[in-house]
Design a protein around this motif. Structure first.
Motif, PDB file in Angstrom:
ATOM      1  N   HIS A 112      42.498  29.971  40.241  1.00  0.00           N
ATOM      2  CA  HIS A 112      41.223  30.653  40.023  1.00  0.00           C
ATOM      3  C   HIS A 112      41.317  31.557  38.790  1.00  0.00           C
ATOM      4  O   HIS A 112      42.288  32.299  38.626  1.00  0.00           O
ATOM      5  CB  HIS A 112      40.865  31.496  41.250  1.00  0.00           C
ATOM      6  CG  HIS A 112      39.431  31.928  41.262  1.00  0.00           C
ATOM      7  ND1 HIS A 112      38.985  32.991  40.508  1.00  0.00           N
ATOM      8  CD2 HIS A 112      38.346  31.432  41.893  1.00  0.00           C
ATOM      9  CE1 HIS A 112      37.681  33.132  40.697  1.00  0.00           C
ATOM     10  NE2 HIS A 112      37.270  32.197  41.540  1.00  0.00           N
ATOM     11  N   ASN A 160      41.633  40.384  49.118  1.00  0.00           N
ATOM     12  CA  ASN A 160      40.806  41.587  48.994  1.00  0.00           C
ATOM     13  C   ASN A 160      39.525  41.358  48.201  1.00  0.00           C
ATOM     14  O   ASN A 160      38.498  41.953  48.499  1.00  0.00           O
ATOM     15  CB  ASN A 160      41.605  42.716  48.349  1.00  0.00           C
ATOM     16  CG  ASN A 160      42.757  43.158  49.229  1.00  0.00           C
ATOM     17  OD1 ASN A 160      42.780  42.850  50.418  1.00  0.00           O
ATOM     18  ND2 ASN A 160      43.718  43.855  48.660  1.00  0.00           N
ATOM     19  N   ALA A 161      39.599  40.547  47.166  1.00  0.00           N
ATOM     20  CA  ALA A 161      38.399  40.312  46.358  1.00  0.00           C
ATOM     21  C   ALA A 161      37.624  39.113  46.876  1.00  0.00           C
ATOM     22  O   ALA A 161      36.591  38.756  46.327  1.00  0.00           O
ATOM     23  CB  ALA A 161      38.776  40.113  44.892  1.00  0.00           C
ATOM     24  N   ARG A 162      38.141  38.501  47.916  1.00  0.00           N
ATOM     25  CA  ARG A 162      37.566  37.298  48.519  1.00  0.00           C
ATOM     26  C   ARG A 162      37.322  36.195  47.481  1.00  0.00           C
ATOM     27  O   ARG A 162      36.184  35.797  47.218  1.00  0.00           O
ATOM     28  CB  ARG A 162      36.269  37.614  49.276  1.00  0.00           C
ATOM     29  CG  ARG A 162      35.932  36.478  50.247  1.00  0.00           C
ATOM     30  CD  ARG A 162      34.720  36.725  51.080  1.00  0.00           C
ATOM     31  NE  ARG A 162      34.938  37.693  52.159  1.00  0.00           N
ATOM     32  CZ  ARG A 162      33.986  38.127  52.973  1.00  0.00           C
ATOM     33  NH1 ARG A 162      32.748  37.678  52.827  1.00  0.00           N
ATOM     34  NH2 ARG A 162      34.250  38.988  53.914  1.00  0.00           N
ATOM     35  N   ILE A 163      38.408  35.751  46.914  1.00  0.00           N
ATOM     36  CA  ILE A 163      38.346  34.551  46.082  1.00  0.00           C
ATOM     37  C   ILE A 163      38.175  33.380  47.041  1.00  0.00           C
ATOM     38  O   ILE A 163      38.963  33.224  47.971  1.00  0.00           O
ATOM     39  CB  ILE A 163      39.628  34.409  45.232  1.00  0.00           C
ATOM     40  CG1 ILE A 163      39.646  35.500  44.161  1.00  0.00           C
ATOM     41  CG2 ILE A 163      39.720  33.014  44.607  1.00  0.00           C
ATOM     42  CD1 ILE A 163      40.867  35.506  43.270  1.00  0.00           C
ATOM     43  N   PRO A 164      37.108  32.595  46.854  1.00  0.00           N
ATOM     44  CA  PRO A 164      36.817  31.572  47.879  1.00  0.00           C
ATOM     45  C   PRO A 164      37.869  30.473  47.919  1.00  0.00           C
ATOM     46  O   PRO A 164      38.413  30.084  46.891  1.00  0.00           O
ATOM     47  CB  PRO A 164      35.464  31.011  47.438  1.00  0.00           C
ATOM     48  CG  PRO A 164      35.358  31.338  45.988  1.00  0.00           C
ATOM     49  CD  PRO A 164      36.137  32.590  45.761  1.00  0.00           C
ATOM     50  N   ARG A 166      38.079  27.034  48.261  1.00  0.00           N
ATOM     51  CA  ARG A 166      37.234  25.837  48.267  1.00  0.00           C
ATOM     52  C   ARG A 166      37.348  25.114  46.934  1.00  0.00           C
ATOM     53  O   ARG A 166      37.838  25.658  45.944  1.00  0.00           O
ATOM     54  CB  ARG A 166      35.767  26.233  48.477  1.00  0.00           C
ATOM     55  CG  ARG A 166      35.266  27.082  47.339  1.00  0.00           C
ATOM     56  CD  ARG A 166      33.754  27.132  47.229  1.00  0.00           C
ATOM     57  NE  ARG A 166      33.421  27.850  46.001  1.00  0.00           N
ATOM     58  CZ  ARG A 166      32.348  28.602  45.850  1.00  0.00           C
ATOM     59  NH1 ARG A 166      31.498  28.741  46.834  1.00  0.00           N
ATOM     60  NH2 ARG A 166      32.131  29.208  44.705  1.00  0.00           N
ATOM     61  N   ARG A 176      36.338  24.761  35.872  1.00  0.00           N
ATOM     62  CA  ARG A 176      37.461  25.079  36.760  1.00  0.00           C
ATOM     63  C   ARG A 176      38.526  23.983  36.705  1.00  0.00           C
ATOM     64  O   ARG A 176      39.716  24.268  36.797  1.00  0.00           O
ATOM     65  CB  ARG A 176      36.967  25.254  38.199  1.00  0.00           C
ATOM     66  CG  ARG A 176      36.105  26.487  38.405  1.00  0.00           C
ATOM     67  CD  ARG A 176      36.936  27.763  38.409  1.00  0.00           C
ATOM     68  NE  ARG A 176      36.105  28.943  38.304  1.00  0.00           N
ATOM     69  CZ  ARG A 176      35.549  29.565  39.335  1.00  0.00           C
ATOM     70  NH1 ARG A 176      35.725  29.103  40.548  1.00  0.00           N
ATOM     71  NH2 ARG A 176      34.816  30.642  39.142  1.00  0.00           N
TER      72      ARG A 176
ATOM     73  N   MET B   1      30.451  40.342  51.803  1.00  0.00           N
ATOM     74  CA  MET B   1      31.416  41.189  51.102  1.00  0.00           C
ATOM     75  C   MET B   1      30.692  42.028  50.047  1.00  0.00           C
ATOM     76  O   MET B   1      29.926  41.491  49.255  1.00  0.00           O
ATOM     77  CB  MET B   1      32.441  40.272  50.414  1.00  0.00           C
ATOM     78  CG  MET B   1      33.485  41.009  49.631  1.00  0.00           C
ATOM     79  SD  MET B   1      34.891  41.335  50.684  1.00  0.00           S
ATOM     80  CE  MET B   1      36.122  41.729  49.501  1.00  0.00           C
ATOM     81  N   TYR B   3      30.525  44.299  46.716  1.00  0.00           N
ATOM     82  CA  TYR B   3      31.213  44.514  45.443  1.00  0.00           C
ATOM     83  C   TYR B   3      30.472  45.581  44.650  1.00  0.00           C
ATOM     84  O   TYR B   3      29.249  45.650  44.680  1.00  0.00           O
ATOM     85  CB  TYR B   3      31.234  43.240  44.594  1.00  0.00           C
ATOM     86  CG  TYR B   3      31.987  42.091  45.210  1.00  0.00           C
ATOM     87  CD1 TYR B   3      33.333  41.874  44.933  1.00  0.00           C
ATOM     88  CD2 TYR B   3      31.339  41.195  46.060  1.00  0.00           C
ATOM     89  CE1 TYR B   3      34.022  40.807  45.482  1.00  0.00           C
ATOM     90  CE2 TYR B   3      32.017  40.125  46.622  1.00  0.00           C
ATOM     91  CZ  TYR B   3      33.354  39.942  46.334  1.00  0.00           C
ATOM     92  OH  TYR B   3      34.024  38.880  46.892  1.00  0.00           O
ATOM     93  N   ASP B  79      31.196  35.662  48.211  1.00  0.00           N
ATOM     94  CA  ASP B  79      32.583  35.656  47.734  1.00  0.00           C
ATOM     95  C   ASP B  79      32.608  36.084  46.272  1.00  0.00           C
ATOM     96  O   ASP B  79      31.562  36.357  45.675  1.00  0.00           O
ATOM     97  CB  ASP B  79      33.218  34.276  47.919  1.00  0.00           C
ATOM     98  CG  ASP B  79      32.403  33.174  47.266  1.00  0.00           C
ATOM     99  OD1 ASP B  79      31.886  33.399  46.159  1.00  0.00           O
ATOM    100  OD2 ASP B  79      32.266  32.098  47.876  1.00  0.00           O
ATOM    101  N   LEU B  80      33.815  36.116  45.700  1.00  0.00           N
ATOM    102  CA  LEU B  80      33.959  36.572  44.323  1.00  0.00           C
ATOM    103  C   LEU B  80      33.198  35.686  43.339  1.00  0.00           C
ATOM    104  O   LEU B  80      32.642  36.183  42.361  1.00  0.00           O
ATOM    105  CB  LEU B  80      35.451  36.629  43.936  1.00  0.00           C
ATOM    106  CG  LEU B  80      35.741  37.196  42.546  1.00  0.00           C
ATOM    107  CD1 LEU B  80      35.321  38.649  42.433  1.00  0.00           C
ATOM    108  CD2 LEU B  80      37.211  37.047  42.184  1.00  0.00           C
ATOM    109  N   ASP B  81      33.166  34.383  43.577  1.00  0.00           N
ATOM    110  CA  ASP B  81      32.447  33.498  42.661  1.00  0.00           C
ATOM    111  C   ASP B  81      30.976  33.899  42.532  1.00  0.00           C
ATOM    112  O   ASP B  81      30.419  33.883  41.447  1.00  0.00           O
ATOM    113  CB  ASP B  81      32.550  32.035  43.114  1.00  0.00           C
ATOM    114  CG  ASP B  81      33.870  31.387  42.682  1.00  0.00           C
ATOM    115  OD1 ASP B  81      34.583  32.002  41.862  1.00  0.00           O
ATOM    116  OD2 ASP B  81      34.171  30.293  43.167  1.00  0.00           O
ATOM    117  N   ILE B  84      30.785  37.118  40.542  1.00  0.00           N
ATOM    118  CA  ILE B  84      31.025  36.845  39.115  1.00  0.00           C
ATOM    119  C   ILE B  84      29.767  36.266  38.473  1.00  0.00           C
ATOM    120  O   ILE B  84      29.384  36.645  37.371  1.00  0.00           O
ATOM    121  CB  ILE B  84      32.217  35.868  38.944  1.00  0.00           C
ATOM    122  CG1 ILE B  84      33.537  36.578  39.286  1.00  0.00           C
ATOM    123  CG2 ILE B  84      32.275  35.312  37.526  1.00  0.00           C
ATOM    124  CD1 ILE B  84      34.742  35.665  39.355  1.00  0.00           C
ATOM    125  N   PRO B 102      35.806  44.850  44.551  1.00  0.00           N
ATOM    126  CA  PRO B 102      35.452  44.719  45.966  1.00  0.00           C
ATOM    127  C   PRO B 102      35.536  46.064  46.687  1.00  0.00           C
ATOM    128  O   PRO B 102      36.387  46.887  46.363  1.00  0.00           O
ATOM    129  CB  PRO B 102      36.515  43.754  46.506  1.00  0.00           C
ATOM    130  CG  PRO B 102      37.630  43.761  45.517  1.00  0.00           C
ATOM    131  CD  PRO B 102      37.086  44.224  44.202  1.00  0.00           C
TER     132      PRO B 102
END
Lengths: 408, 106
Positions: A112, A160-164, A166, A176, B1, B3, B79-81, B84, B102
């Motif tokens: 990511h 913590n930052a909730r990177i998905p 998927r 990506r 979540m 942010y 989520d982060l995506d 962003i 976050p």
């Protein structure tokens, strides 16, 4: 095959996928890795006694899942949260019918872009390839504690930052995917770069990059650039036995013993590249693979199709307008139109590029033009800037070859 | 979540005419944005530190950098995506930067 050998073969082939599935089920990277580790340990205990199960991949996944369930229950996780782990069918298929999605999910998450490039490489090697923190640390010449910290921090950020977790949606997929390919290419180059001591480990990195590229190609069959990267790494790596002499010194491409190249690997790479190019969606990896193939398919150095290589570098320059590509194009042009033409292109680059590559290239062109004194000065500069001992030794020999006005 | 988007801008740079406006962005993030505000210039900031019993004051922001925080937004994303994507569409992301942080709890 002994049971031990079978387990270690499965470890290489299946571990990443099983970890990926466990992460999806538990959402906990550390727990997933530990439970998969436990499952392999249990296999080593049980299989010699009970025999290898018919579908060992499914056995390992189920064992790891049960272990995770056990540990979550003991930790007092509420029943609701256990739901998904429990709901997983007992009899999991071990073929790649859709379950490869978990592995793909894992690869995309490890790569990511919100993680640093270093972290992406480390995390991919650790979680997907199953290398230990100590092994990765040795490969990248950093202390083990530093590597462990890097891995911990990356996992913390994912949580913590909730990177998905998927495969990215369609609108993000192209960029990506390019990011994932970039990580694998960096991994390969790290192994391919002429580095001193840990030669075996470097070869291991190259092999791992190729293995991961293969996995990606299997999972993303419609992505010609993934095939291009696999072809590129296969063709480059085919020279591994000829790139260094017995003393561990670098042998330049034109002086390598071409019979020692891995021709089967070249053939595979070229066939893959042809199939990718037929799709009519070229990209930087396909073009670089095509350049590598020009070198690899020449029986003798003097048979190299330099006009084609110069042309391909021109194409690459359109896709990747970087000084390094311009420098490489200048080398090819020098082979076609003579060293003076190449030197003119190199001098246009002037200070656009740092490091030893520019002075080393200039030195070589000056030498071919008979301008020995200038060549010597450029070789000296290149030697002083070279990042590894192997390259320094190689360049120092070239400096010495023209000291005291002696001409070869 | 949840942010926090910290909007950081070098205030000597003027936005280009024709760029999307903050109003357009606000309309876009309606339902996702929980809170937010523009802040007064960093020149009007006072930084407070307490060392022992002594309260130390500094005129200005805690870090003297070209880019300063000019505003914040709190968004609730899957989520982060998603965060962003929202941050990348903030008008200030075109010439300044948006830090996505976050919250400690979801």
């Amino acid at each position: 095959m002994t049971v031990g050998a079978e387990v270690s073969a499965l470890f290489r082939a299946e571990r990443g996928r099983i970890v990926a599935t466990l992460i999806r089920l538990t959402g906990d990277w550390d727990l997933a890795e530990e439970c998969v580790q436990d499952a392999f340990a249990r296999a080593l205990e049980c299989w010699p006694r009970d025999g290898v199960p018919q579908r060992p991949g499914a056995w390992l996944t189920t064992t790891a899942r049960n272990r995770a369930l056990d540990r979550l229950r003991r930790a007092g996780v509420e029943a609701a949260k256990l739901g998904e782990v429990v709901a997983m069918p007992h009899d999991v298929p071990d073929e790649h019918d859709g379950i490869g999605d978990d592995l793909l999910r894992l690869i995309f998450t490890c790569c990511h872009p919100a993680l640093t490039l270093q972290a992406r490489v480390a995390l991919t090697l650790r979680t997907v390839a199953g290398l230990t923190a100590a092994e990765i640390a040795r490969a990248f010449l950093v202390p083990e504690a530093t590597m462990t910290k890097r891995l911990v921090r990356a996992r913390q950020k994912i949580r913590n930052a909730r990177i998905p977790y998927r495969v990215p949606p369609a609108h993000l997929l192209p960029e990506r995917t390019a990011g994932v390919l970039g990580v694998l290419y960096l991994l390969f180059n790290e192994g391919y770069a002429a580095g001193g001591g840990a030669e075996l480990l470097r070869r291991e990195l190259c092999a791992e990059a190729i293995r991961l590229a293969r996995t990606l190609v299997a999972l993303l069959p419609d992505e010609p650039e993934a095939v291009g990267l696999l072809a590129l790494t296969l063709v480059q790596d085919s020279r591994r036995d000829a790139r260094f002499d017995r003393a561990g010194d670098l042998v330049p491409l034109d002086r390598q013993d071409r019979t020692r190249w891995d021709h089967a690997q070249v053939e595979e790479g070229v066939a893959l590249l042809d199939a990718a190019l037929r799709r009519g969606r070229p990209g930087p990896y396909q073009v670089q693979a095509a350049i590598a193939a020009c070198h690899a398919t020449a029986t003798r150095a003097e048979d190299t199709d330099w006009p084609q290589i110069a042309l391909l570098y021109g194409e690459l320059l359109k896709l990747v307008p970087s000084p390094v590509v311009r420098l490489n194009r200048a080398v090819a042009v020098a082979m076609v139109d003579g060293p003076a033409a190449g030197l003119a292109l190199v001098d246009e680059l002037a200070d656009g590029i740092t490091g030893h590559l520019l002075p080393a290239t200039r030195a070589d062109l000056l030498r071919r033009l008979g301008r020995e004194a200038e060549a010597r000065a450029a070789y000296e500069r290149a030697r002083d800037l070279a990042p590894t001992d192997v390259e320094r030794r190689h360049l120092a020999r070239l400096v010495n070859a023209r000291s005291g006005g002696v001409r070869r | 979540m949840k942010y926090m988007l910290l909007i950081c801008v070098d205030d000597t740079i003027e936005p280009t005419a024709g760029d999307p406006t903050i109003e357009q962005w606000l309309a876009e993030v309606d339902g996702v944005r929980l809170d937010g505000s523009q802040l007064r210039s960093a020149q009007d900031a006072t930084t407070v530190r307490r060392r022992g019993d002594e309260v130390l004051l500094t005129d200005g922001p805690f870090a003297e950098t070209k880019e300063q925080i000019v505003g914040y937004d709190v968004v609730d994303c899957a989520d982060l995506d998603e965060a962003i994507r929202i941050a990348s569409r903030h008008p200030c992301a075109r010439f300044g930067s948006v830090e996505v942080r976050p919250f400690f709890t979801g």
